[in-house]
Design an enzyme around this catalytic site. Structure first.
Site, short mmCIF file in Angstrom:
data_model
loop_
_atom_site.label_atom_id
_atom_site.label_comp_id
_atom_site.label_asym_id
_atom_site.label_seq_id
_atom_site.Cartn_x
_atom_site.Cartn_y
_atom_site.Cartn_z
N ASP A 39 -9.68 5.03 8.73
CA ASP A 39 -9.36 4.78 7.31
C ASP A 39 -10.21 3.61 6.84
O ASP A 39 -9.79 2.77 6.05
CB ASP A 39 -7.87 4.45 7.14
CG ASP A 39 -7.44 4.44 5.67
OD1 ASP A 39 -8.11 5.08 4.84
OD2 ASP A 39 -6.43 3.78 5.35
N ASP A 53 -5.78 -2.85 9.19
CA ASP A 53 -5.14 -1.57 8.84
C ASP A 53 -5.50 -0.43 9.81
O ASP A 53 -6.16 0.53 9.43
CB ASP A 53 -5.53 -1.20 7.39
CG ASP A 53 -4.55 -0.24 6.74
OD1 ASP A 53 -3.57 0.15 7.40
OD2 ASP A 53 -4.79 0.14 5.57
N GLY A 101 0.83 -1.20 0.00
CA GLY A 101 0.00 0.00 0.00
C GLY A 101 0.86 1.25 0.00
O GLY A 101 2.06 1.18 -0.28
N PHE A 132 -11.57 -1.52 1.30
CA PHE A 132 -10.20 -2.04 1.13
C PHE A 132 -9.60 -2.50 2.45
O PHE A 132 -8.59 -3.19 2.47
CB PHE A 132 -9.30 -0.97 0.50
CG PHE A 132 -9.82 -0.47 -0.82
CD1 PHE A 132 -9.70 -1.25 -1.96
CD2 PHE A 132 -10.48 0.76 -0.90
CE1 PHE A 132 -10.20 -0.81 -3.18
CE2 PHE A 132 -10.99 1.20 -2.11
CZ PHE A 132 -10.85 0.42 -3.25
N ASN A 133 -10.18 -2.09 3.56
CA ASN A 133 -9.63 -2.45 4.87
C ASN A 133 -10.56 -3.36 5.69
O ASN A 133 -10.48 -3.40 6.91
CB ASN A 133 -9.26 -1.18 5.65
CG ASN A 133 -8.00 -0.54 5.08
OD1 ASN A 133 -7.16 -1.24 4.52
ND2 ASN A 133 -7.90 0.78 5.19
N GLU A 144 1.66 3.00 2.53
CA GLU A 144 2.53 3.14 3.67
C GLU A 144 2.91 1.81 4.33
O GLU A 144 3.24 1.79 5.50
CB GLU A 144 1.88 4.06 4.70
CG GLU A 144 1.56 5.42 4.11
CD GLU A 144 1.37 6.50 5.16
OE1 GLU A 144 0.91 6.17 6.26
OE2 GLU A 144 1.69 7.65 4.87
N GLY A 179 -9.14 -15.50 2.83
CA GLY A 179 -10.13 -14.77 2.06
C GLY A 179 -9.53 -13.57 1.36
O GLY A 179 -8.36 -13.57 0.99
N LYS A 196 3.54 -7.07 8.69
CA LYS A 196 3.31 -5.75 8.07
C LYS A 196 4.48 -4.84 8.42
O LYS A 196 4.73 -4.55 9.58
CB LYS A 196 1.99 -5.16 8.56
CG LYS A 196 1.68 -3.80 7.94
CD LYS A 196 0.26 -3.36 8.22
CE LYS A 196 -0.01 -1.97 7.66
NZ LYS A 196 -1.39 -1.53 7.94
N1 LIG Z 1 -3.52 -9.96 8.82
C1 LIG Z 1 -3.59 -10.06 7.50
N2 LIG Z 1 -3.89 -11.25 6.92
C2 LIG Z 1 -3.99 -11.37 5.58
N3 LIG Z 1 -3.77 -10.36 4.72
C3 LIG Z 1 -3.47 -9.15 5.23
C4 LIG Z 1 -3.37 -8.92 6.63
N4 LIG Z 1 -3.06 -7.64 6.83
C5 LIG Z 1 -2.97 -7.08 5.63
N5 LIG Z 1 -3.21 -7.97 4.65
C6 LIG Z 1 -3.20 -7.73 3.18
O1 LIG Z 1 -2.29 -6.69 2.89
C7 LIG Z 1 -2.96 -5.58 2.31
C8 LIG Z 1 -2.38 -4.28 2.87
O2 LIG Z 1 -2.54 -4.25 4.29
P1 LIG Z 1 -3.06 -2.96 5.04
O3 LIG Z 1 -4.39 -2.57 4.52
O4 LIG Z 1 -2.95 -3.23 6.50
O5 LIG Z 1 -1.98 -1.87 4.74
P2 LIG Z 1 -1.93 -0.79 3.52
O6 LIG Z 1 -3.29 -0.62 2.95
O7 LIG Z 1 -0.82 -1.19 2.67
O8 LIG Z 1 -1.52 0.45 4.23
P3 LIG Z 1 -1.93 1.90 3.71
O9 LIG Z 1 -3.34 2.06 4.22
O10 LIG Z 1 -0.94 2.75 4.33
O11 LIG Z 1 -1.88 1.86 2.21
C9 LIG Z 1 -4.42 -5.77 2.65
O12 LIG Z 1 -5.24 -5.22 1.65
C10 LIG Z 1 -4.56 -7.28 2.67
O13 LIG Z 1 -4.73 -7.80 1.37
MG LIG Z 2 -5.17 -0.86 3.67
#
Ligand SMILES: Nc1ncnc2c1ncn2[C@@H]1O[C@H](COP(=O)(O)OP(=O)(O)OP(=O)(O)O)[C@@H](O)[C@H]1O
Ligand SMILES: [Mg+2]
Length: 289
Positions: A226, A243, A106, A230-231, A108, A192, A123
């Site tokens: 947020d 997230d 993502g 997507f989250n 960040e 999933g 992460k």
């Molecule tokens: N605990 C988890 N188990 C499985 N998949 C995960 C998990 N955490 C995150 N993911 C996967 O990683 C992706 C990115 O994670 P997350 O949404 O936490 O951070 P991000 O969106 O990259 O951060 P930002 O909001 O800064 O862009 C999620 O869309 C998901 O597909």
């Molecule tokens: Mg995210």
């Protein structure tokens, strides 16, 4: 320009103890220098200049460290290097036994699959230069003077997320927090996919589960800040909210507006995609009420 080398299990496996020693010294010295001179690395690692130079060459070939001659000859840690240190430490602690593939990238953060006692998600928070300005505006905990504000901001981001997961874990469906090191958190791997890609048989029930989770989190003093399709992850019948680094408490001056935006994002998604509609004001009332 050479392609930036992505971090991988192979890169980490190829590192030797002296490589790690130099990387650790570099991390320590970034508190004092923006660009760390070789002399100081020699001092901290207690290795010869030749050995230090050799190790730096290996680290640069793997894209873990940067070198510049301006304003003077020196080395600096970059995200790949910091990621390596966190993954190495988590492995040393026995939390992580294998690093798998990248499953999320993502603005960040990077998210990898891995294996601990069970399958995990790792992460790595990357609050970088690009986003740094807004971070400084939004978060008042950054010190004014530091050579590597991105290291500090990324660590804080990981700490905030770990804190939210810890507060919520028994009552709200979130990934179980397992460990934190530097800017990296290890949590339960959720199966999933994210809501935006999940076909739903029963959207009403899923929406209710999400709203229940938001309500329960609010009761525990946590507003996501947020939240969107997507989250939210959908794993069979299970809904999991992910997230959380930017969460706020209900006493935040904009808490109401932020909660409203979170809920609006979700309601808009269900209305648009599934024609399931709810009145935003009523839903907000049901959360805060
Ligand atoms: N605990 C988890 N188990 C499985 N998949 C995960 C998990 N955490 C995150 N993911 C996967 O990683 C992706 C990115 O994670 P997350 O949404 O936490 O951070 P991000 O969106 O990259 O951060 P930002 O909001 O800064 O862009 C999620 O869309 C998901 O597909
Ligand atoms: Mg995210």
């Amino acid at each position: 320009m050479m392609q930036k080398m992505p971090l991988s299990a192979d890169v980490i496996r190829s590192l030797q103890p002296y490589d790690i020693r130099v990387l650790l010294a570099l991390e320590r010295l970034t508190r004092r220098f923006e660009w760390v001179p070789v002399d100081d690395l020699k001092g901290v690692t207690r290795l010869s200049e030749k050995e230090v130079e050799y190790r730096l060459g290996r680290l640069m070939a793997r894209d873990l460290v940067r070198f510049d001659t301006v304003p003077y000859r020196g080395y600096a840690l970059i995200f790949n290097g910091l990621d390596t240190l966190a993954l190495h430490a988590l492995t040393g602690r026995g939390t992580l036994r294998a690093l798998g593939s990248l499953i999320g990238e993502g603005k960040e953060a990077l998210v990898f699959e891995g294996l601990g006692l069970a399958p995990v998600a790792i992460k790595l928070h990357h609050v970088g230069q690009r986003s740094f300005q807004s971070v400084r505006l939004n978060r008042d905990y950054l010190p004014e003077r530091t050579h590597c504000p991105w290291i500090h901001a990324s660590r804080l981001s990981a700490e905030q997320e770990f804190d939210a997961l810890t507060r919520l874990q028994s009552n709200v469906p979130v990934p179980e927090p397992i460990a934190i090191d530097r800017h990296a958190i290890v949590m339960d791997l959720i199966g999933g996919t994210t809501l935006n890609r999940a076909p739903l048989d029963d959207p009403e029930t899923v929406l209710e589960s999400i709203l229940d989770a938001v309500r329960e989190a609010y009761r525990l003093g946590v507003i996501h800040n947020d939240l969107s399709e997507f989250n939210v992850m959908i794993d069979g019948d299970r809904v999991v909210l992910i997230d959380w680094p930017q969460w706020i408490g209900p006493d935040h001056p904009n808490a109401r507006a932020i909660l409203e935006r979170d809920l609006d994002n979700i309601l808009t998604y269900f209305a648009r995609k599934y024609r399931v509609s709810r009145d935003l004001t009523r839903v907000v009332e049901s959360v805060v009420g």
